[in-house]
Design an enzyme around this catalytic site. Structure first.
Site, PDB file in Angstrom:
ATOM      1  N   ASN A   9       0.873  -1.170   0.000  1.00 17.87           N
ATOM      2  CA  ASN A   9       0.000   0.000   0.000  1.00 17.87           C
ATOM      3  C   ASN A   9       0.914   1.225   0.000  1.00 17.87           C
ATOM      4  O   ASN A   9       1.448   1.605   1.037  1.00 17.87           O
ATOM      5  CB  ASN A   9      -0.887  -0.030   1.256  1.00 17.87           C
ATOM      6  N   ARG A  93      -2.571  -2.099  -3.424  1.00 17.09           N
ATOM      7  CA  ARG A  93      -3.767  -1.279  -3.261  1.00 17.09           C
ATOM      8  C   ARG A  93      -3.652  -0.104  -4.240  1.00 17.09           C
ATOM      9  O   ARG A  93      -2.670   0.643  -4.203  1.00 17.09           O
ATOM     10  CB  ARG A  93      -3.844  -0.746  -1.843  1.00 17.09           C
ATOM     11  N   HIS A 181     -12.895   3.200  -0.430  1.00 16.23           N
ATOM     12  CA  HIS A 181     -12.840   2.274   0.714  1.00 16.23           C
ATOM     13  C   HIS A 181     -13.462   0.924   0.362  1.00 16.23           C
ATOM     14  O   HIS A 181     -13.902   0.181   1.237  1.00 16.23           O
ATOM     15  CB  HIS A 181     -13.572   2.844   1.962  1.00 16.23           C
ATOM     16  N   HIS A 208     -17.185   3.172   7.732  1.00 16.88           N
ATOM     17  CA  HIS A 208     -15.719   3.073   7.782  1.00 16.88           C
ATOM     18  C   HIS A 208     -15.221   4.427   8.297  1.00 16.88           C
ATOM     19  O   HIS A 208     -15.166   5.414   7.553  1.00 16.88           O
ATOM     20  CB  HIS A 208     -15.165   2.777   6.375  1.00 16.88           C
ATOM     21  N   LEU A 209     -14.897   4.463   9.597  1.00 14.48           N
ATOM     22  CA  LEU A 209     -14.500   5.732  10.219  1.00 14.48           C
ATOM     23  C   LEU A 209     -13.031   5.668  10.608  1.00 14.48           C
ATOM     24  O   LEU A 209     -12.671   5.221  11.695  1.00 14.48           O
ATOM     25  CB  LEU A 209     -15.377   5.995  11.454  1.00 14.48           C
ATOM     26  N   ARG A 241     -10.068  16.185   5.678  1.00  8.86           N
ATOM     27  CA  ARG A 241     -10.867  16.472   4.472  1.00  8.86           C
ATOM     28  C   ARG A 241     -12.248  16.986   4.876  1.00  8.86           C
ATOM     29  O   ARG A 241     -12.800  16.555   5.882  1.00  8.86           O
ATOM     30  CB  ARG A 241     -11.036  15.205   3.620  1.00  8.86           C
ATOM     31  N   GLU A 331     -13.672   1.120  15.119  1.00  9.14           N
ATOM     32  CA  GLU A 331     -13.296  -0.072  15.889  1.00  9.14           C
ATOM     33  C   GLU A 331     -12.944   0.258  17.335  1.00  9.14           C
ATOM     34  O   GLU A 331     -13.111  -0.577  18.227  1.00  9.14           O
ATOM     35  CB  GLU A 331     -12.079  -0.751  15.235  1.00  9.14           C
ATOM     36  N   GLU A 379      -8.203  -4.727   5.082  1.00  6.93           N
ATOM     37  CA  GLU A 379      -8.052  -4.481   3.642  1.00  6.93           C
ATOM     38  C   GLU A 379      -6.885  -5.281   3.068  1.00  6.93           C
ATOM     39  O   GLU A 379      -6.938  -5.752   1.939  1.00  6.93           O
ATOM     40  CB  GLU A 379      -7.826  -2.980   3.401  1.00  6.93           C
TER      41      GLU A 379
HETATM   42  P1  ADP Z   1      -6.382   5.339   8.103  1.00  3.87           P
HETATM   43  O1  ADP Z   1      -7.569   5.888   7.357  1.00  3.87           O
HETATM   44  O2  ADP Z   1      -5.180   6.209   8.048  1.00  3.87           O
HETATM   45  O3  ADP Z   1      -6.124   3.868   7.856  1.00  3.87           O
HETATM   46  P2  ADP Z   1      -7.281   4.475  10.731  1.00  3.87           P
HETATM   47  O4  ADP Z   1      -8.355   3.556  10.256  1.00  3.87           O
HETATM   48  O5  ADP Z   1      -6.076   3.879  11.352  1.00  3.87           O
HETATM   49  O6  ADP Z   1      -6.839   5.487   9.617  1.00  3.87           O
HETATM   50  O7  ADP Z   1      -7.954   5.491  11.763  1.00  3.87           O
HETATM   51  C1  ADP Z   1      -7.235   6.546  12.328  1.00  3.87           C
HETATM   52  C2  ADP Z   1      -8.163   7.307  13.240  1.00  3.87           C
HETATM   53  O8  ADP Z   1      -8.621   6.431  14.263  1.00  3.87           O
HETATM   54  C3  ADP Z   1      -7.512   8.510  13.957  1.00  3.87           C
HETATM   55  O9  ADP Z   1      -8.353   9.642  13.851  1.00  3.87           O
HETATM   56  C4  ADP Z   1      -7.457   8.068  15.406  1.00  3.87           C
HETATM   57  O10 ADP Z   1      -7.643   9.142  16.271  1.00  3.87           O
HETATM   58  C5  ADP Z   1      -8.655   7.156  15.487  1.00  3.87           C
HETATM   59  N1  ADP Z   1      -8.606   6.281  16.655  1.00  3.87           N
HETATM   60  C6  ADP Z   1      -7.811   5.221  16.886  1.00  3.87           C
HETATM   61  N2  ADP Z   1      -8.038   4.726  18.120  1.00  3.87           N
HETATM   62  C7  ADP Z   1      -9.005   5.498  18.698  1.00  3.87           C
HETATM   63  C8  ADP Z   1      -9.697   5.510  19.938  1.00  3.87           C
HETATM   64  N3  ADP Z   1      -9.430   4.630  20.893  1.00  3.87           N
HETATM   65  N4  ADP Z   1     -10.628   6.471  20.149  1.00  3.87           N
HETATM   66  C9  ADP Z   1     -10.904   7.384  19.201  1.00  3.87           C
HETATM   67  N5  ADP Z   1     -10.316   7.409  18.005  1.00  3.87           N
HETATM   68  C10 ADP Z   1      -9.371   6.492  17.752  1.00  3.87           C
END
Ligand code: ADP
Length: 394
Positions: A9, A93, A181, A208-209, A241, A331, A379
Site C-alpha cells: 500500500n 492497493r 474504501h 468506515h471511520l 478532508r 473499531e 483491507e
Molecule cells: P487510516 O484511514 O489512516 O487507515 P485508521 O483507520 O487507522 O486510519 O484510523 C485513524 C483514526 O482512528 C484517527 O483519527 C485516530 O484518532 C482514530 N482512533 C484510533 N483509536 C481510537 C480511539 N481509541 N478512540 C478514538 N479514536 C481512535
C-alpha cells in the site's frame, strides 16, 4: 516451500506492506511493516504477526529515500525474511480503477498505462500507488503483480446512484460517483454472514471511520450506494478532508480569495475536517480528550454529518437490518459508536452499553430491531485473497 503473497500500500510519504503465507489453504499474516517519511526522515520497521519487532532502520532527518529507495530496501529485507517461501505474487492497493476495472487485474505495461489515465481523478494517491508497480515491472517483470482497487466494489451501484445531475456528456467522460474504501467494505461484507446471516442477506450500512471516512449501503453484500463520490473528499468530514460541500463555496473562494485549484485542493484535503474545524488536531482521540469548545464543535459536526448520511443511506436501501462500525475510530471509540447509535434510535437501533464499552462484536441490545456491530476491517487480507485468486486464474 510455502507460497507467500506480498501486499503493498504505497502512499505519498509511506509504503506499508504485509506478507501473507499459505497455511492449510488459508492466508495467515506472516509479517508486516512500513517505511514512512520517504522524503523527510525515512524510518523502516517490520513486525511479525504477533507484533514482535523483526527489523528497523532510520535514515535520519533530511534524507530523501523516495519510493525507489524504499522498494530497494524492502526487497532486501524480504529476500532475507522470505528465504523459506516462494513469492507467488504481489498485490497492490490502487485507489482508482475508473469505471472499467470492476475487479482486480493482473498488471502489465498496458494495464499500467491505462491506470495512469486515472491520475487526474486521484492526484494525491494514484501516482504513489503506481510508483512501485512501475519500478517492479521494469526491474523484475517476472514477478506477478495484481492491482486491487478501492473503487471496484461500488461498481454494483445502480446507474442512478453513480450519476451527478450534470450534462450527460460529462458523465460519459467519467465525471461520476465512484465511491472508495471498497476493499474495506468488501472485507466486511465477506465476514458479516459469520456475525449476522440475516442482515448480511438484507440491508446493512457500514461506517468506515478512519482518517478517511465514508459510509456504504450494502444489499445482500453488494454495494448499492456510498457517501464518497468522484473523489475521496466527498461525504463525511474526515481527519483533514471537508467532506460534502456546496460547490458554490469553491467558486466563491476562487472569485473572492483568488484561490486556484492547488490552493483549494490543499484546503479541502489537508486543512479541513476535524483539524480545520477544531484548529487543534485531526486525531479523534485528541479531540475527545480536549476541553476546548472548538474540539467539541468538530466532534459534534462529525456526528451530525454521520447522522444525516446514515439516514440518507437507509433511505437509499428502503430500510435497514444492521449497522457495522469499522476502521480506526469505528473499531476503537466506544464514545463515537454510542453517540452514532443514540442518533440512530429513530431507525430502531437499541445499544447494549456494556457490550459497546467492551468493543463488541455485537453492540446492540438483544431486543434491538436493527443489530449493531463493531468489526475490525482487514483491507490487506482482502488484497491478498484477491491476488491469490488472480494468480490461480492466470
Ligand atoms: P487510516 O484511514 O489512516 O487507515 P485508521 O483507520 O487507522 O486510519 O484510523 C485513524 C483514526 O482512528 C484517527 O483519527 C485516530 O484518532 C482514530 N482512533 C484510533 N483509536 C481510537 C480511539 N481509541 N478512540 C478514538 N479514536 C481512535
Amino acid at each position: 516451500m510455502r507460497d507467500a503473497i506480498l501486499v503493498v500500500n504505497a502512499g505519498s510519504s509511506s509504503i506499508k506492506f504485509s506478507v501473507f503465507a499459505e497455511s492449510d489453504g488459508e492466508l495467515a499474516l506472516h509479517c508486516r511493516g512500513q517505511i514512512e517519511g520517504l522524503f523527510t526522515a525515512p524510518r523502516f520497521v517490520a513486525r511479525d504477526a504477533g507484533g514482535t519487532r523483526l527489523a528497523e532502520k532510520s535514515w535520519g532527518e533530511g534524507h530523501r529515500l523516495g519510493h525507489d529507495g524504499a522498494v530497494a530496501h524492502l526487497g532486501e529485507f524480504l529476500r532475507a525474511q522470505l528465504a523459506d517461501f516462494r513469492l507467488a505474487g504481489i498485490g497492490h492497493r490502487v485507489v482508482h480503477g475508473g469505471a472499467e476495472y470492476t475487479q482486480p487485474v493482473k498488471l502489465d505495461p498496458g494495464v499500467l498505462a491505462a491506470l495512469e489515465k486515472f491520475v487526474p481523478l486521484a492526484p494525491l494517491h494514484q501516482p504513489h500507488n503506481l510508483a512501485p508497480i512501475r519500478l517492479l515491472l521494469e526491474r523484475q517483470p517476472e514477478v506477478v503483480q495484481v492491482a486491487c482497487f478501492d473503487t471496484s466494489f461500488h461498481r454494483t451501484n445502480p446507474d442512478i446512484a453513480q450519476r451527478f445531475a450534470l450534462p450527460a456528456e460529462l458523465h460519459d467522460a467519467g465525471v461520476r460517483r465512484y465511491g472508495f474504501h471498497g476493499l474495506s467494505y468488501e472485507y466486511i461484507a465477506s465476514v458479516l454472514p459469520d456475525y449476522d446471516a440475516q442482515a448480511a442477506a438484507g440491508r446493512t450500512v457500514v461506517l468506515h471511520l478512519g482518517n478517511g471516512a465514508s459510509i456504504c449501503a450494502l444489499e445482500g453484500g453488494r454495494s448499492v450506494a456510498s457517501t464518497m463520490g468522484f473523489t475521496a473528499v466527498d461525504g463525511l468530514p474526515m481527519g483533514t478532508r471537508c467532506g460534502a460541500i456546496d460547490p458554490g463555496v469553491l467558486l466563491y473562494l476562487m472569485d473572492e480569495r483568488g484561490m486556484d485549484a492547488r490552493a483549494i485542493e490543499k484546503l479541502i484535503y489537508q486543512q479541513s475536517g476535524l483539524l480545520g474545524v477544531s484548529g487543534i488536531s485531526s486525531d479523534m482521540r485528541t479531540l475527545l480528550a480536549s476541553q476546548a469548545p472548538s474540539a467539541k464543535i468538530a466532534v459534534d459536526l462529525y456526528l451530525y454529518r454521520i447522522r444525516r448520511e446514515l439516514g440518507s443511506l437507509a433511505a437509499a436501501l428502503g430500510g435497514l437490518d444492521a449497522i457495522v462500525f469499522t476502521a480506526g475510530i469505528g473499531e476503537n471509540s466506544a464514545e463515537i459508536r454510542a453517540r452514532v447509535m443514540a442518533d440512530a434510535a429513530w431507525l430502531g437501533v437499541k445499544p447494549n452499553a456494556r457490550a459497546n464499552a467492551k468493543g463488541g462484536p455485537r453492540i446492540s441490545a438483544a431486543r434491538s430491531r436493527i443489530s449493531a456491530w463493531a468489526i475490525a476491517t482487514n483491507e490487506e487480507l482482502m488484497i491478498a485473497r484477491h491476488t491469490r485468486r488472480v494468480l490461480a486464474a492466470s
